[in-house]
Every structure is written in structure tokens, then in C-alpha cells.
Design a protein around this motif. Structure first.
Motif, PDB file in Angstrom:
ATOM      1  N   VAL A 158       0.838  -1.198   0.000  1.00 47.07           N
ATOM      2  CA  VAL A 158       0.000   0.000   0.000  1.00 47.07           C
ATOM      3  C   VAL A 158       0.876   1.252   0.000  1.00 47.07           C
ATOM      4  N   SER A 159       2.003   1.187   0.726  1.00 54.09           N
ATOM      5  CA  SER A 159       2.882   2.353   0.840  1.00 54.09           C
ATOM      6  C   SER A 159       3.642   2.661  -0.438  1.00 54.09           C
ATOM      7  N   GLN A 160       3.668   1.737  -1.381  1.00 52.52           N
ATOM      8  CA  GLN A 160       4.333   2.031  -2.647  1.00 52.52           C
ATOM      9  C   GLN A 160       3.522   3.039  -3.455  1.00 52.52           C
ATOM     10  N   ALA A 161       2.197   3.004  -3.297  1.00 54.44           N
ATOM     11  CA  ALA A 161       1.327   3.874  -4.089  1.00 54.44           C
ATOM     12  C   ALA A 161       1.053   5.205  -3.427  1.00 54.44           C
ATOM     13  N   ARG A 162       1.133   5.268  -2.092  1.00 60.50           N
ATOM     14  CA  ARG A 162       0.902   6.512  -1.348  1.00 60.50           C
ATOM     15  C   ARG A 162       1.599   6.392   0.004  1.00 60.50           C
ATOM     16  N   PRO A 163       1.892   7.517   0.670  1.00 58.14           N
ATOM     17  CA  PRO A 163       2.559   7.433   1.969  1.00 58.14           C
ATOM     18  C   PRO A 163       1.662   6.810   3.030  1.00 58.14           C
ATOM     19  N   VAL A 164       2.251   5.965   3.855  1.00 58.49           N
ATOM     20  CA  VAL A 164       1.574   5.389   5.016  1.00 58.49           C
ATOM     21  C   VAL A 164       2.280   5.950   6.248  1.00 58.49           C
ATOM     22  N   VAL A 165       1.583   6.818   6.978  1.00 62.23           N
ATOM     23  CA  VAL A 165       2.180   7.534   8.107  1.00 62.23           C
ATOM     24  C   VAL A 165       1.841   6.794   9.393  1.00 62.23           C
ATOM     25  N   CYS A 166       2.870   6.456  10.177  1.00 58.73           N
ATOM     26  CA  CYS A 166       2.682   5.645  11.385  1.00 58.73           C
ATOM     27  C   CYS A 166       3.302   6.322  12.603  1.00 58.73           C
TER      28      CYS A 166
END
Length: 462
Positions: free
Chosen positions: A266-274
Motif C-alpha cells: 500500500v505504501s508504494q502507491a501513497r505514503p503510510v504515516v505511522c
């Protein structure tokens, strides 16, 4: 807006501070609390942020219009989700504009099977509420999600307050999230979710084509070693070697492993902020510790209003830091106490108390109106006929790396909303974010803090 804390003695007070100080530190607002080099405009297609957390109080005056009530999904109450804000008697959820051709789960057998079930559930003709089960989006469950959503995308507004005389007067609520133009899709999950529920949450974030995914909490994956243990030893024996994980069946183990890979996909297509964690973890909590230069996962630590790393925030494997609150600490590594606290007792406090590092500033955010949020209320409900009965419970003190991660998600969203960055890929968005960051030198640490314009400023710095 200001926040003033009064000591119990009534003779001294904490410093008065601007409730939007965190936006000034990030350079999003200028000194007069006006947008700094950008302007709020009506968006034909708002930047979409998928918030995987608890539900939120959608009727909060500052959140009205910020949360997409047609797409928000509750995975707490039903396995394949319910649409909590659609009428239970509505015939169908209608035609959802989703990314039906997604290949995000390719190579992940369990996730592929789940995706097929999920797409069938989301197709035209399905009921909003699964088997008429009541969604779990009560205000009792919504305090964390409400504060997170407010930091991301709250809108300044004018509400109405009902006085004790019964008269109603207009009241300005000049509170704003980082990106007041964005659209939030709330994806609420169980407090102790299984891997299947989380896989569905991240699949849904991809199906709705979210521009940013925010995960401001941790996942207790039973197949992974407790990250807090790090490299610590006792009598020469690594603590990791003394820990035995609770065994689970093969299917569960496979699902947990697939979840980790799916988050990276999922993070390849958009940023995943954790959020990076609030226990000074050596390597950040999971899934923030999946962050690497090869994916778009962004691990966020916390920095206080003096420009020091918050005492609870780790420093390793963190992509960027963002403003948040602070906490007292008294252990063999550090003494950081609040000498302004009414409970402060100097007896036995070492001379090296790092009080100059402690900041009493909190991050202020939106709260569930009434008694269910972080701030209480004398009323069962703080709203009556869509008017405010009292001001206090609409906002609360908030903090932790959860708050910091929400600010970074909003920062990225603002970049897309204003055309400053396309956020076309997760890695590209992370690279852009790092390029906007300034290294703040604190002792031997260098903390990367993003700033919209110029360099970060810290209002409590002496």
C-alpha cells in the motif's frame, strides 16, 4: 485560542500559549495565525486521507464537512464492515467509485481471497449495515479518532452557543487542522484487531484510492518479538532470547505475515504515516518499524515545544519528528521533571534535573462533545439542537506520537491540496517530506522536523 493551566495553589500559572502553536512550528501558519504561503480553496476533488483508528465524532462543529460520511467504514461491528453514517433502512450503499481493478494483494493468497469477498460486500445492492448490526461508532469509542481527525483536517467555523438564559449566540471556533481542505475517510477497527480486520482496513484504503494513509497506533503482532526489548541484556542474556511468543495457528501466522507485506505494498502507491510509539522504543513500534528507504512508510516521532525530543519518543528508525506534548521522566538515564507542577517536590531530585528540556505545552485538538471524550462535561451531551451548551469539552489536551503522526499526515495532505507535491508514490512523498525537513540539533541528536516555510520555531524555547 489559548490554553491556560492553573496550579492548585491558585498563585501561579503555567505559561499561556497559542492552541495552534504546533501549526506555527511546522510553518503552516504565520505569526497572525493566517496561512503561511498558501490559501484555502474549494477543492473539486479533495485530498483523501484514510485514517485507520477509532471512529470520530462527526457532529463536532470543526469536523462537519471534513469526514466523508458516505465512505467511512466500521470494521469493529461486522467482519466485512458497515457504513455507520448511512441510514440502516437504506436499500443499498449505492455505486461506490472504488479502485475495483486493484492488484495490491497480488501474491498474497489470504488477502486475495479476502479482497474478493470484500469487493462483493462493497458492490451495488449491499446493505449499509451488515445483517442490521449496529455499528460501533458511539462517542464512547471515538475520543482518539476525534482528536486525530481534528489535527489532520478540522475546519474553522462559527457555531451557536446556548446561554443559561436560553438565548443562542454565535460563537467563533477558530480551530484548524493542518489541511482544512482535505477529506477524511474514517476506517474504524476493533481495539484488539485480528490480522484479517487490519488487512481489510488497508485493502479499503487502497480501494478508495486514498492519497495518504494514517495509522496512529500500533499492531500487537504475536509473531513478532516485542520491539521494546531491543538489544537489552540481563546478566549477559539477551531479553529477546527470554521471550516466548504466544503460539498461533499456521493460518493466523500467514495472515500476520501477509499484513506486513500488504502495508508495504500500500505504501508504494501513497505514503503510510505511522506513530513511532510512546515508550521510548529502540526501533519504533510495529508497523512504524517497517519504514525503510525502499517503501513509503513514514515513522513519526515527537518533539516538544522547546525543540527537544519528547521524553517518551524514541530516536532510532524515525523518518521525521513533529510537534507534540512532553512527559516527565525520572530514571537512571534521565531526570526531566516539571518544576511548575503543583505536585513537584524537590526533595531527592538530583542536581542534573533537565527541567530546561521539559515543556508544559500540550497539543490541543478536537474532542468528543460531552462526557465521552478526553475532556469531561457536566452535560450528558454538550450539544442541544445543534447548538453548543458549553465550550470546554469541544477541545482537549492531546499528545504522543499519535498526535505527531496526525500532523505529518495533514502536512502531506496540504502539499497535495495546494499543488506543492503530487504525492504520486509513497517513496516520492517520503523523499519530498524529508527534503522539507530541517535538522534540529539537540545534544548529540539530530531530529528532522518538516517546515512549510523557513525553519521550525519553538514557542517554549528559552
Amino acid at each position: 485560542m489559548t490554553k491556560i493551566e492553573t496550579q492548585l495553589t491558585g498563585t501561579e500559572i503555567y505559561p499561556q500559549y497559542d492552541a495552534l502553536w504546533h501549526l506555527k512550528t511546522l510553518g503552516v501558519l504565520g505569526e497572525n495565525n493566517a496561512p503561511n504561503g498558501w490559501r484555502a480553496t474549494q477543492q473539486s476533488k479533495p485530498t483523501r486521507i484514510a485514517v485507520i483508528d477509532t471512529s470520530a465524532a462527526i457532529d463536532h462543529p470543526n469536523l462537519v464537512g471534513a469526514i466523508n460520511t458516505e465512505l467511512s467504514l466500521d470494521l469493529f461491528s461486522a467482519r466485512l464492515g458497515s457504513f455507520p453514517y448511512l441510514p440502516a433502512n437504506q436499500e443499498s450503499i449505492g455505486d461506490l467509485e472504488l479502485n475495483w481493478a486493484t492488484n495490491i494483494a497480488d501474491g498474497l493468497p489470504h488477502s486475495v481471497r479476502l479482497l474478493a469477498e470484500f469487493i462483493d460486500r462493497l458492490s451495488h445492492g449491499s446493505k449499509p449495515h451488515a445483517d442490521m448490526v449496529q455499528p460501533c461508532v458511539s462517542p464512547s469509542f471515538s475520543n482518539h479518532g476525534t482528536s486525530i481527525s481534528g489535527l489532520v483536517g478540522a475546519r474553522p467555523c462559527v457555531s451557536t452557543q446556548t446561554l443559561t438564559t436560553g438565548h443562542a449566540i454565535p460563537i467563533a471556533l477558530p480551530y484548524s487542522g493542518v489541511d482544512p481542505m482535505c477529506e477524511i475517510v474514517q476506517i474504524s477497527t476493533n481495539f484488539d484487531p485480528n490480522p484479517e480486520g487490519l488487512i481489510l482496513a488497508f485493502l479499503y484504503a487502497d480501494l478508495i484510492d486514498a492519497d495518504v494513509v494514517l495509522f496512529p497506533r500500533n499492531i500487537a503482532d504475536p509473531t513478532r518479538t516485542v520491539p521494546e526489548l531491543g538489544d537489552h541484556t540481563v546478566d549477559g542474556v539477551a531479553l529477546n532470547d527470554l521471550v516466548r511468543q504466544v503460539s498461533s495457528d499456521v493460518d493466523d501466522n500467514n495472515a500476520w505475515s501477509e499484513l506486513a507485506q500488504l502495508i508495504e505494498n500500500v505504501s508504494q502507491a501513497r505514503p503510510v504515516v505511522c506513530a513511532a510509539g510512546n515508550s521510548n522504543e529502540d526501533n519504533a513500534i510495529y508497523p512504524a518499524n517497517l519504514a525503510s528507504e525502499h517503501n513509503g512508510i513514514i515513522s513519526v516521532g515527537a518533539i516538544n515545544a522547546k525543540g527537544h525530543r519528547s521524553s517518551y519518543s524514541g530516536s532510532r528508525n524515525i523518518t521525521v519528528f513533529a510537534p507534540s506534548n512532553d512527559a516527565e521522566v525520572f530514571d537512571r538515564n534521565e531526570v526531566r521533571l516539571d518544576e511548575q507542577s503543583p505536585d513537584y517536590d524537590p526533595t531527592g531530585v538530583p542536581a542534573n534535573n533537565s527541567n530546561h528540556m521539559f515543556s508544559s505545552y500540550d497539543v490541543i485538538s478536537t474532542d468528543v462533545p460531552g462526557p465521552a471524550g478526553y475532556s469531561g462535561s457536566p452535560y450528558q451531551s454538550a450539544s442541544l439542537n445543534n447548538t453548543m451548551r458549553e465550550f470546554g469539552s469541544y477541545f482537549s489536551r492531546f499528545g504522543g506520537t499519535s498526535a505527531a503522526s496526525a500532523l505529518i499526515a495533514g502536512f502531506l495532505s496540504l502539499a497535495k491540496s495546494t499543488g506543492r507535491s503530487t504525492l504520486s508514490t509513497g517513496v516520492g512523498a517520503k523523499t519530498w517530506l524529508i527534503a522539507q525537513s530541517h535538522e534540529i540539533g539537540v545534544d548529540d541528536e539530530k531530529l528532522a522536523v518538516p517546515c512549510w516555510s523557513g525553519e521550525p520555531t519553538f514557542p517554549d524555547k528559552v
